[in-house]
Design a protein around this motif. Structure first.
Motif, PDB file in Angstrom:
ATOM      1  N   LYS A   6       0.827  -1.210   0.000  1.00 38.73           N
ATOM      2  CA  LYS A   6       0.000   0.000   0.000  1.00 38.73           C
ATOM      3  C   LYS A   6       0.859   1.257   0.000  1.00 38.73           C
ATOM      4  O   LYS A   6       0.515   2.252  -0.660  1.00 38.73           O
ATOM      5  N   PHE A   7       1.967   1.229   0.729  1.00 37.32           N
ATOM      6  CA  PHE A   7       2.824   2.411   0.845  1.00 37.32           C
ATOM      7  C   PHE A   7       4.137   2.227   0.066  1.00 37.32           C
ATOM      8  O   PHE A   7       5.175   2.744   0.466  1.00 37.32           O
ATOM      9  N   ARG A   8       4.065   1.497  -1.035  1.00 43.55           N
ATOM     10  CA  ARG A   8       5.269   1.221  -1.822  1.00 43.55           C
ATOM     11  C   ARG A   8       5.892   2.500  -2.368  1.00 43.55           C
ATOM     12  O   ARG A   8       7.125   2.587  -2.526  1.00 43.55           O
ATOM     13  N   GLY A   9       5.069   3.503  -2.674  1.00 43.15           N
ATOM     14  CA  GLY A   9       5.607   4.771  -3.154  1.00 43.15           C
ATOM     15  C   GLY A   9       6.444   5.456  -2.085  1.00 43.15           C
ATOM     16  O   GLY A   9       7.528   5.993  -2.379  1.00 43.15           O
ATOM     17  N   MET A  10       5.967   5.432  -0.856  1.00 42.66           N
ATOM     18  CA  MET A  10       6.717   6.026   0.243  1.00 42.66           C
ATOM     19  C   MET A  10       8.016   5.257   0.486  1.00 42.66           C
ATOM     20  O   MET A  10       9.073   5.854   0.738  1.00 42.66           O
ATOM     21  N   ILE A  11       7.939   3.946   0.411  1.00 38.98           N
ATOM     22  CA  ILE A  11       9.137   3.113   0.608  1.00 38.98           C
ATOM     23  C   ILE A  11      10.171   3.430  -0.458  1.00 38.98           C
ATOM     24  O   ILE A  11      11.369   3.565  -0.152  1.00 38.98           O
ATOM     25  N   ARG A  12       9.731   3.553  -1.706  1.00 40.02           N
ATOM     26  CA  ARG A  12      10.668   3.876  -2.786  1.00 40.02           C
ATOM     27  C   ARG A  12      11.286   5.253  -2.577  1.00 40.02           C
ATOM     28  O   ARG A  12      12.499   5.436  -2.756  1.00 40.02           O
ATOM     29  N   ALA A  13      10.483   6.214  -2.155  1.00 42.59           N
ATOM     30  CA  ALA A  13      10.991   7.574  -1.937  1.00 42.59           C
ATOM     31  C   ALA A  13      12.022   7.604  -0.810  1.00 42.59           C
ATOM     32  O   ALA A  13      13.062   8.264  -0.923  1.00 42.59           O
ATOM     33  N   ILE A  14      11.742   6.891   0.285  1.00 44.41           N
ATOM     34  CA  ILE A  14      12.689   6.857   1.412  1.00 44.41           C
ATOM     35  C   ILE A  14      13.983   6.171   0.996  1.00 44.41           C
ATOM     36  O   ILE A  14      15.083   6.626   1.329  1.00 44.41           O
ATOM     37  N   SER A  15      13.865   5.081   0.256  1.00 44.31           N
ATOM     38  CA  SER A  15      15.053   4.339  -0.180  1.00 44.31           C
ATOM     39  C   SER A  15      15.916   5.202  -1.095  1.00 44.31           C
ATOM     40  O   SER A  15      17.147   5.259  -0.938  1.00 44.31           O
ATOM     41  N   GLU A  16      15.294   5.879  -2.056  1.00 38.45           N
ATOM     42  CA  GLU A  16      16.043   6.733  -2.978  1.00 38.45           C
ATOM     43  C   GLU A  16      16.688   7.900  -2.229  1.00 38.45           C
ATOM     44  O   GLU A  16      17.839   8.259  -2.499  1.00 38.45           O
ATOM     45  N   ARG A  17      15.956   8.471  -1.275  1.00 34.84           N
ATOM     46  CA  ARG A  17      16.507   9.587  -0.502  1.00 34.84           C
ATOM     47  C   ARG A  17      17.715   9.145   0.316  1.00 34.84           C
ATOM     48  O   ARG A  17      18.733   9.837   0.386  1.00 34.84           O
TER      49      ARG A  17
ATOM     50  N   PRO B 217       1.445   1.819   8.848  1.00 32.31           N
ATOM     51  CA  PRO B 217       2.089   0.818   9.723  1.00 32.31           C
ATOM     52  C   PRO B 217       3.570   1.143   9.875  1.00 32.31           C
ATOM     53  O   PRO B 217       4.326   1.103   8.914  1.00 32.31           O
ATOM     54  N   LYS B 218       3.972   1.477  11.090  1.00 32.24           N
ATOM     55  CA  LYS B 218       5.326   1.998  11.305  1.00 32.24           C
ATOM     56  C   LYS B 218       6.416   0.974  10.988  1.00 32.24           C
ATOM     57  O   LYS B 218       7.539   1.349  10.633  1.00 32.24           O
ATOM     58  N   LEU B 219       6.110  -0.315  11.103  1.00 31.19           N
ATOM     59  CA  LEU B 219       7.119  -1.332  10.812  1.00 31.19           C
ATOM     60  C   LEU B 219       7.470  -1.387   9.326  1.00 31.19           C
ATOM     61  O   LEU B 219       8.461  -2.009   8.945  1.00 31.19           O
ATOM     62  N   VAL B 220       6.657  -0.711   8.493  1.00 35.19           N
ATOM     63  CA  VAL B 220       6.982  -0.615   7.070  1.00 35.19           C
ATOM     64  C   VAL B 220       8.303   0.115   6.867  1.00 35.19           C
ATOM     65  O   VAL B 220       8.991  -0.079   5.854  1.00 35.19           O
ATOM     66  N   LEU B 221       8.700   0.932   7.834  1.00 33.71           N
ATOM     67  CA  LEU B 221       9.963   1.663   7.741  1.00 33.71           C
ATOM     68  C   LEU B 221      11.174   0.738   7.722  1.00 33.71           C
ATOM     69  O   LEU B 221      12.277   1.161   7.375  1.00 33.71           O
ATOM     70  N   LEU B 222      10.968  -0.522   8.106  1.00 33.48           N
ATOM     71  CA  LEU B 222      12.076  -1.481   8.049  1.00 33.48           C
ATOM     72  C   LEU B 222      12.398  -1.883   6.614  1.00 33.48           C
ATOM     73  O   LEU B 222      13.527  -2.302   6.336  1.00 33.48           O
ATOM     74  N   VAL B 223      11.433  -1.744   5.717  1.00 35.93           N
ATOM     75  CA  VAL B 223      11.648  -2.177   4.335  1.00 35.93           C
ATOM     76  C   VAL B 223      12.733  -1.355   3.632  1.00 35.93           C
ATOM     77  O   VAL B 223      13.632  -1.929   2.994  1.00 35.93           O
ATOM     78  N   PRO B 224      12.692   0.001   3.713  1.00 37.49           N
ATOM     79  CA  PRO B 224      13.786   0.753   3.087  1.00 37.49           C
ATOM     80  C   PRO B 224      15.160   0.414   3.653  1.00 37.49           C
ATOM     81  O   PRO B 224      16.166   0.485   2.936  1.00 37.49           O
TER      82      PRO B 224
END
Length: 268
Positions: free
Chosen positions: A13-24, A111-118
């Motif tokens: 669901k938040f794949r766009g945010m994950i991609r943005a954090i990873s690129e940043r 879901p805050k644990l999504v931050l582990l993905v980046p």
């Protein structure tokens, strides 16, 4: 299991945010640097060269099996150091994930644990770059072990899961007591020398070897060293202990996260 399901759903669901954090995160590492991404290669390469120059003559004869190649110790230490770097990066980045993204956590509902993905994405990218260079080295010195390298994947997964578990537990506690982060950093330094990375485990006495095997990092690291040095297939049951420790720490981390989440937001 519910937390895992929530994380998987949130990841999509938040794949766009994950991609943005990873690129940043990838860009931020090299902003303002003249050499830029070359530092990703130069830092571990300098460590490998130092350890190789210092220990190669001493350790070469002590490597497992009949190793006649002049590059045997380089193969041995590269397999260990590159893998160790992956574990340390996952652990230390996870440790600071709540403080690093404090503003995002307070302002956005997700879901805050999504931050582990980046964390895994960026660490995985760095690991793949170093591994690709290692593979080129193996091909150049005619030491490519073959498709047995695919058996490295279970050991790598076990190490990443252990790093996430340790980092998450430390990350929750780190919000309340900043000394936790410093303690973890010191603990990782001690753990490095308690793991047979720059020395083969075969040089240890029997009682020391039994003691060292309580270290959950040892089995995945030695599996990888055997793959790249002797082409030996590791067994999956060699990872049961590491996976079990990772599961116990992960349960403790999720319990602490859920129990302390309300207070955690106040401390951010």
């Amino acid at each position: 299991m519910r937390s895992l399901h929530t994380m998987l759903v949130g990841t999509w669901k938040f794949r766009g945010m994950i991609r943005a954090i990873s690129e940043r995160d990838l860009r931020a590492r090299y902003t303002g640097s003249v050499l830029g991404p070359l530092w990703l290669i130069l830092q571990p390469l300098s460590m490998i060269l130092i350890y190789t120059l210092v220990f190669s003559q001493v350790m070469h004869a002590r490597l497992p099996g009949a190793q006649t190649s002049p590059f045997a110790y380089s193969q041995f230490i590269c397999a260990g150091l590159i893998t160790w770097s992956l574990f340390v990066e996952v652990t230390t980045r996870t440790k600071g994930v709540f403080l690093e993204h404090a503003n995002l956590i307070k302002k956005v509902q997700f879901p805050k644990l999504v931050l582990l993905v980046p964390v895994v994405v960026v660490a995985g990218f760095n690991f793949l770059v170093l591994t690709a260079l290692f593979f080129v080295f193996l091909l150049l010195v005619d030491a490519w072990p073959g498709w047995v390298v695919l058996w490295a994947i279970p050991s790598l997964v076990a190490l990443v899961l252990l790093g996430l578990a340790v980092g998450l537990l430390a990350g929750v506690l780190h919000v309340f007591a900043r000394d936790v982060g410093q303690t973890l950093d010191i603990g990782l330094q001690m753990l490095f020398w308690a793991t047979p990375i720059v020395y083969p485990i075969t040089i240890l006495s029997d009682w020391m070897r039994e003691l060292v095997y309580w270290n959950p990092i040892v089995r995945p690291i030695t599996n990888l060293q055997q793959i790249f040095l002797t082409g030996t297939y590791p067994t999956l049951d060699s990872l049961y202990y590491t996976a079990g420790i990772a599961a116990v720490i992960a349960l403790a981390a999720v319990f602490a996260y859920k129990r302390l989440y309300a207070e955690l937001l106040d401390y951010l």
